[in-house]
Design an enzyme around this catalytic site. Structure first.
Site, PDB file in Angstrom:
ATOM      1  N   SER A   1     -79.636 115.860 -33.692  1.00 15.66           N
ATOM      2  CA  SER A   1     -79.563 115.413 -32.302  1.00 15.66           C
ATOM      3  C   SER A   1     -80.055 116.521 -31.391  1.00 15.66           C
ATOM      4  O   SER A   1     -80.009 117.705 -31.759  1.00 15.66           O
ATOM      5  CB  SER A   1     -78.106 115.074 -31.943  1.00 15.66           C
ATOM      6  OG  SER A   1     -77.917 115.018 -30.552  1.00 15.66           O
TER       7      SER A   1
ATOM      8  N   TYR B   1     -69.618 119.317 -31.654  1.00 15.26           N
ATOM      9  CA  TYR B   1     -70.709 118.376 -31.936  1.00 15.26           C
ATOM     10  C   TYR B   1     -72.035 119.118 -32.081  1.00 15.26           C
ATOM     11  O   TYR B   1     -72.795 118.888 -33.033  1.00 15.26           O
ATOM     12  CB  TYR B   1     -70.799 117.341 -30.809  1.00 15.26           C
ATOM     13  CG  TYR B   1     -71.942 116.366 -30.980  1.00 15.26           C
ATOM     14  CD1 TYR B   1     -71.955 115.455 -32.033  1.00 15.26           C
ATOM     15  CD2 TYR B   1     -73.012 116.357 -30.083  1.00 15.26           C
ATOM     16  CE1 TYR B   1     -73.008 114.556 -32.188  1.00 15.26           C
ATOM     17  CE2 TYR B   1     -74.062 115.465 -30.234  1.00 15.26           C
ATOM     18  CZ  TYR B   1     -74.058 114.565 -31.285  1.00 15.26           C
ATOM     19  OH  TYR B   1     -75.097 113.689 -31.443  1.00 15.26           O
TER      20      TYR B   1
END
Length: 319
Positions: free
Chosen positions: A157, A182
């Protein structure tokens, strides 16, 4: 000169999964798609199966998965919880029992910005679900991947730009931050592909990491609606309003391009975005400007993370 630069792909940020696989015949190929029953994973499964591939979908919620995939032929579900390494090993054994080769492994399942969760021996949940579970699954399936000369495609990501690996405290024992956790997990996904490719290329196993784009899927399930509104992603009814968000089909396109494009033959260890090889970005560029940070492609860091992941998981080393 870096290989991390665009190749001249015929596809773009707006290309769909259907456009990427149009005309492809994947008959006789076997793919494993984690998270292949919702969001980008469902689009991926649907398009691989439509092109003739047999698709194995490891799922944390197997009954939900079977319902979601009921209208897709040549597709089967096995139970898998990426945060439980016993479950990962059981799933890998089940896959080994059902096929003698794999042509594709697509690591799509993941979590984002979750509340603090401790799993296994006190590990941080996002690093475990996004990286350590997939790492273990890949190691246990490696003989099948080598037989198939497989491509391994890992969903990272743009969130990787939030932080490098926190070598001093990867499990956030000194204080939890859901976005840094994350970001670290997504950097780990990118580095995993770098070193897997280095280890596997002599066996014909090539690995890629990618940013699928910004898409509203089940990935946001742990984010309060107000936080998504404050970020300008959705309105008060949950409808997407951000102009740069992709549809699930567009979001699945880069992974399918990574899995099938002849432009990527004899290449690997690359980070992709918008159906193209991404350029290296600089630390002062915003996450939304695209590209990949150098630290997420660094081969020494990738080897270091690999060794640390082996030590943590006890996974079977790749020869």
């Amino acid at each position: 000169m870096t290989d991390q630069q665009p190749l001249g792909s015929p596809f773009t940020a707006t290309s769909t999964a259907e456009e990427v696989v149009a005309g492809l015949d994947l008959t006789g190929r076997t793919a494993v798609v984690t998270g292949g029953y919702s969001g980008l994973g469902l689009e991926t499964t649907r398009n691989l199966a439509a092109a003739g591939a047999r698709v194995i979908v490891p799922a944390r919620r197997p009954d939900t998965a079977r319902t979601a995939l009921a209208d897709i032929a040549n597709c089967e579900v096995i139970p898998l919880d990426l945060t439980d390494l016993g479950s990962v090993r059981t799933a890998a054994a089940q896959i080994r029992d059902s096929t003698d080769r794999l042509d594709l492994l697509m690591a799509i399942a993941g979590v984002m910005a979750t509340p603090e969760r401790r799993v296994g021996p006190g590990w941080e949940g996002q690093l475990t679900a996004n990286h350590l579970g997939h790492f273990t699954l890949t190691c246990e399936l490696y003989p099948l991947l080598a037989t198939g000369g497989a491509r391994v495609v890992v969903n990272s990501s743009a969130g990787h730009t939030l932080t490098d690996i926190r070598w001093h405290d990867p499990h956030f024992r000194t204080g939890y931050d859901k976005w840094l956790a994350y970001g670290q997990a997504k950097t780990a996904n990118a580095l995993f592909a770098v070193h897997l490719d280095a280890l596997g290329r002599d066996d014909g196993v090539r690995a890629f990491a990618l940013h699928p784009g910004k898409i509203i899927t089940g990935l946001q399930r742990d984010m309060p609606l107000q936080e998504q509104i404050d970020r300008g992603w959705v309105d008060e009814h949950g409808n997407v309003i951000a102009p740069d968000f992709k549809t699930p089909s567009q979001g699945a396109a880069t992974g399918l391009w990574a899995a099938t494009s002849p432009l990527l033959d004899d290449r690997g260890g690359l980070y992709l975005e918008d159906c193209e090889v991404a350029r290296i970005s600089t630390p002062d560029e915003h996450t939304d400007e695209g590209g990949v940070r150098e630290y997420a492609t660094n081969p020494d860091a990738a080897a270091r993370l690999w060794d640390a992941s082996l030590a943590m998981t006890g996974a079977t080393p790749i020869p």
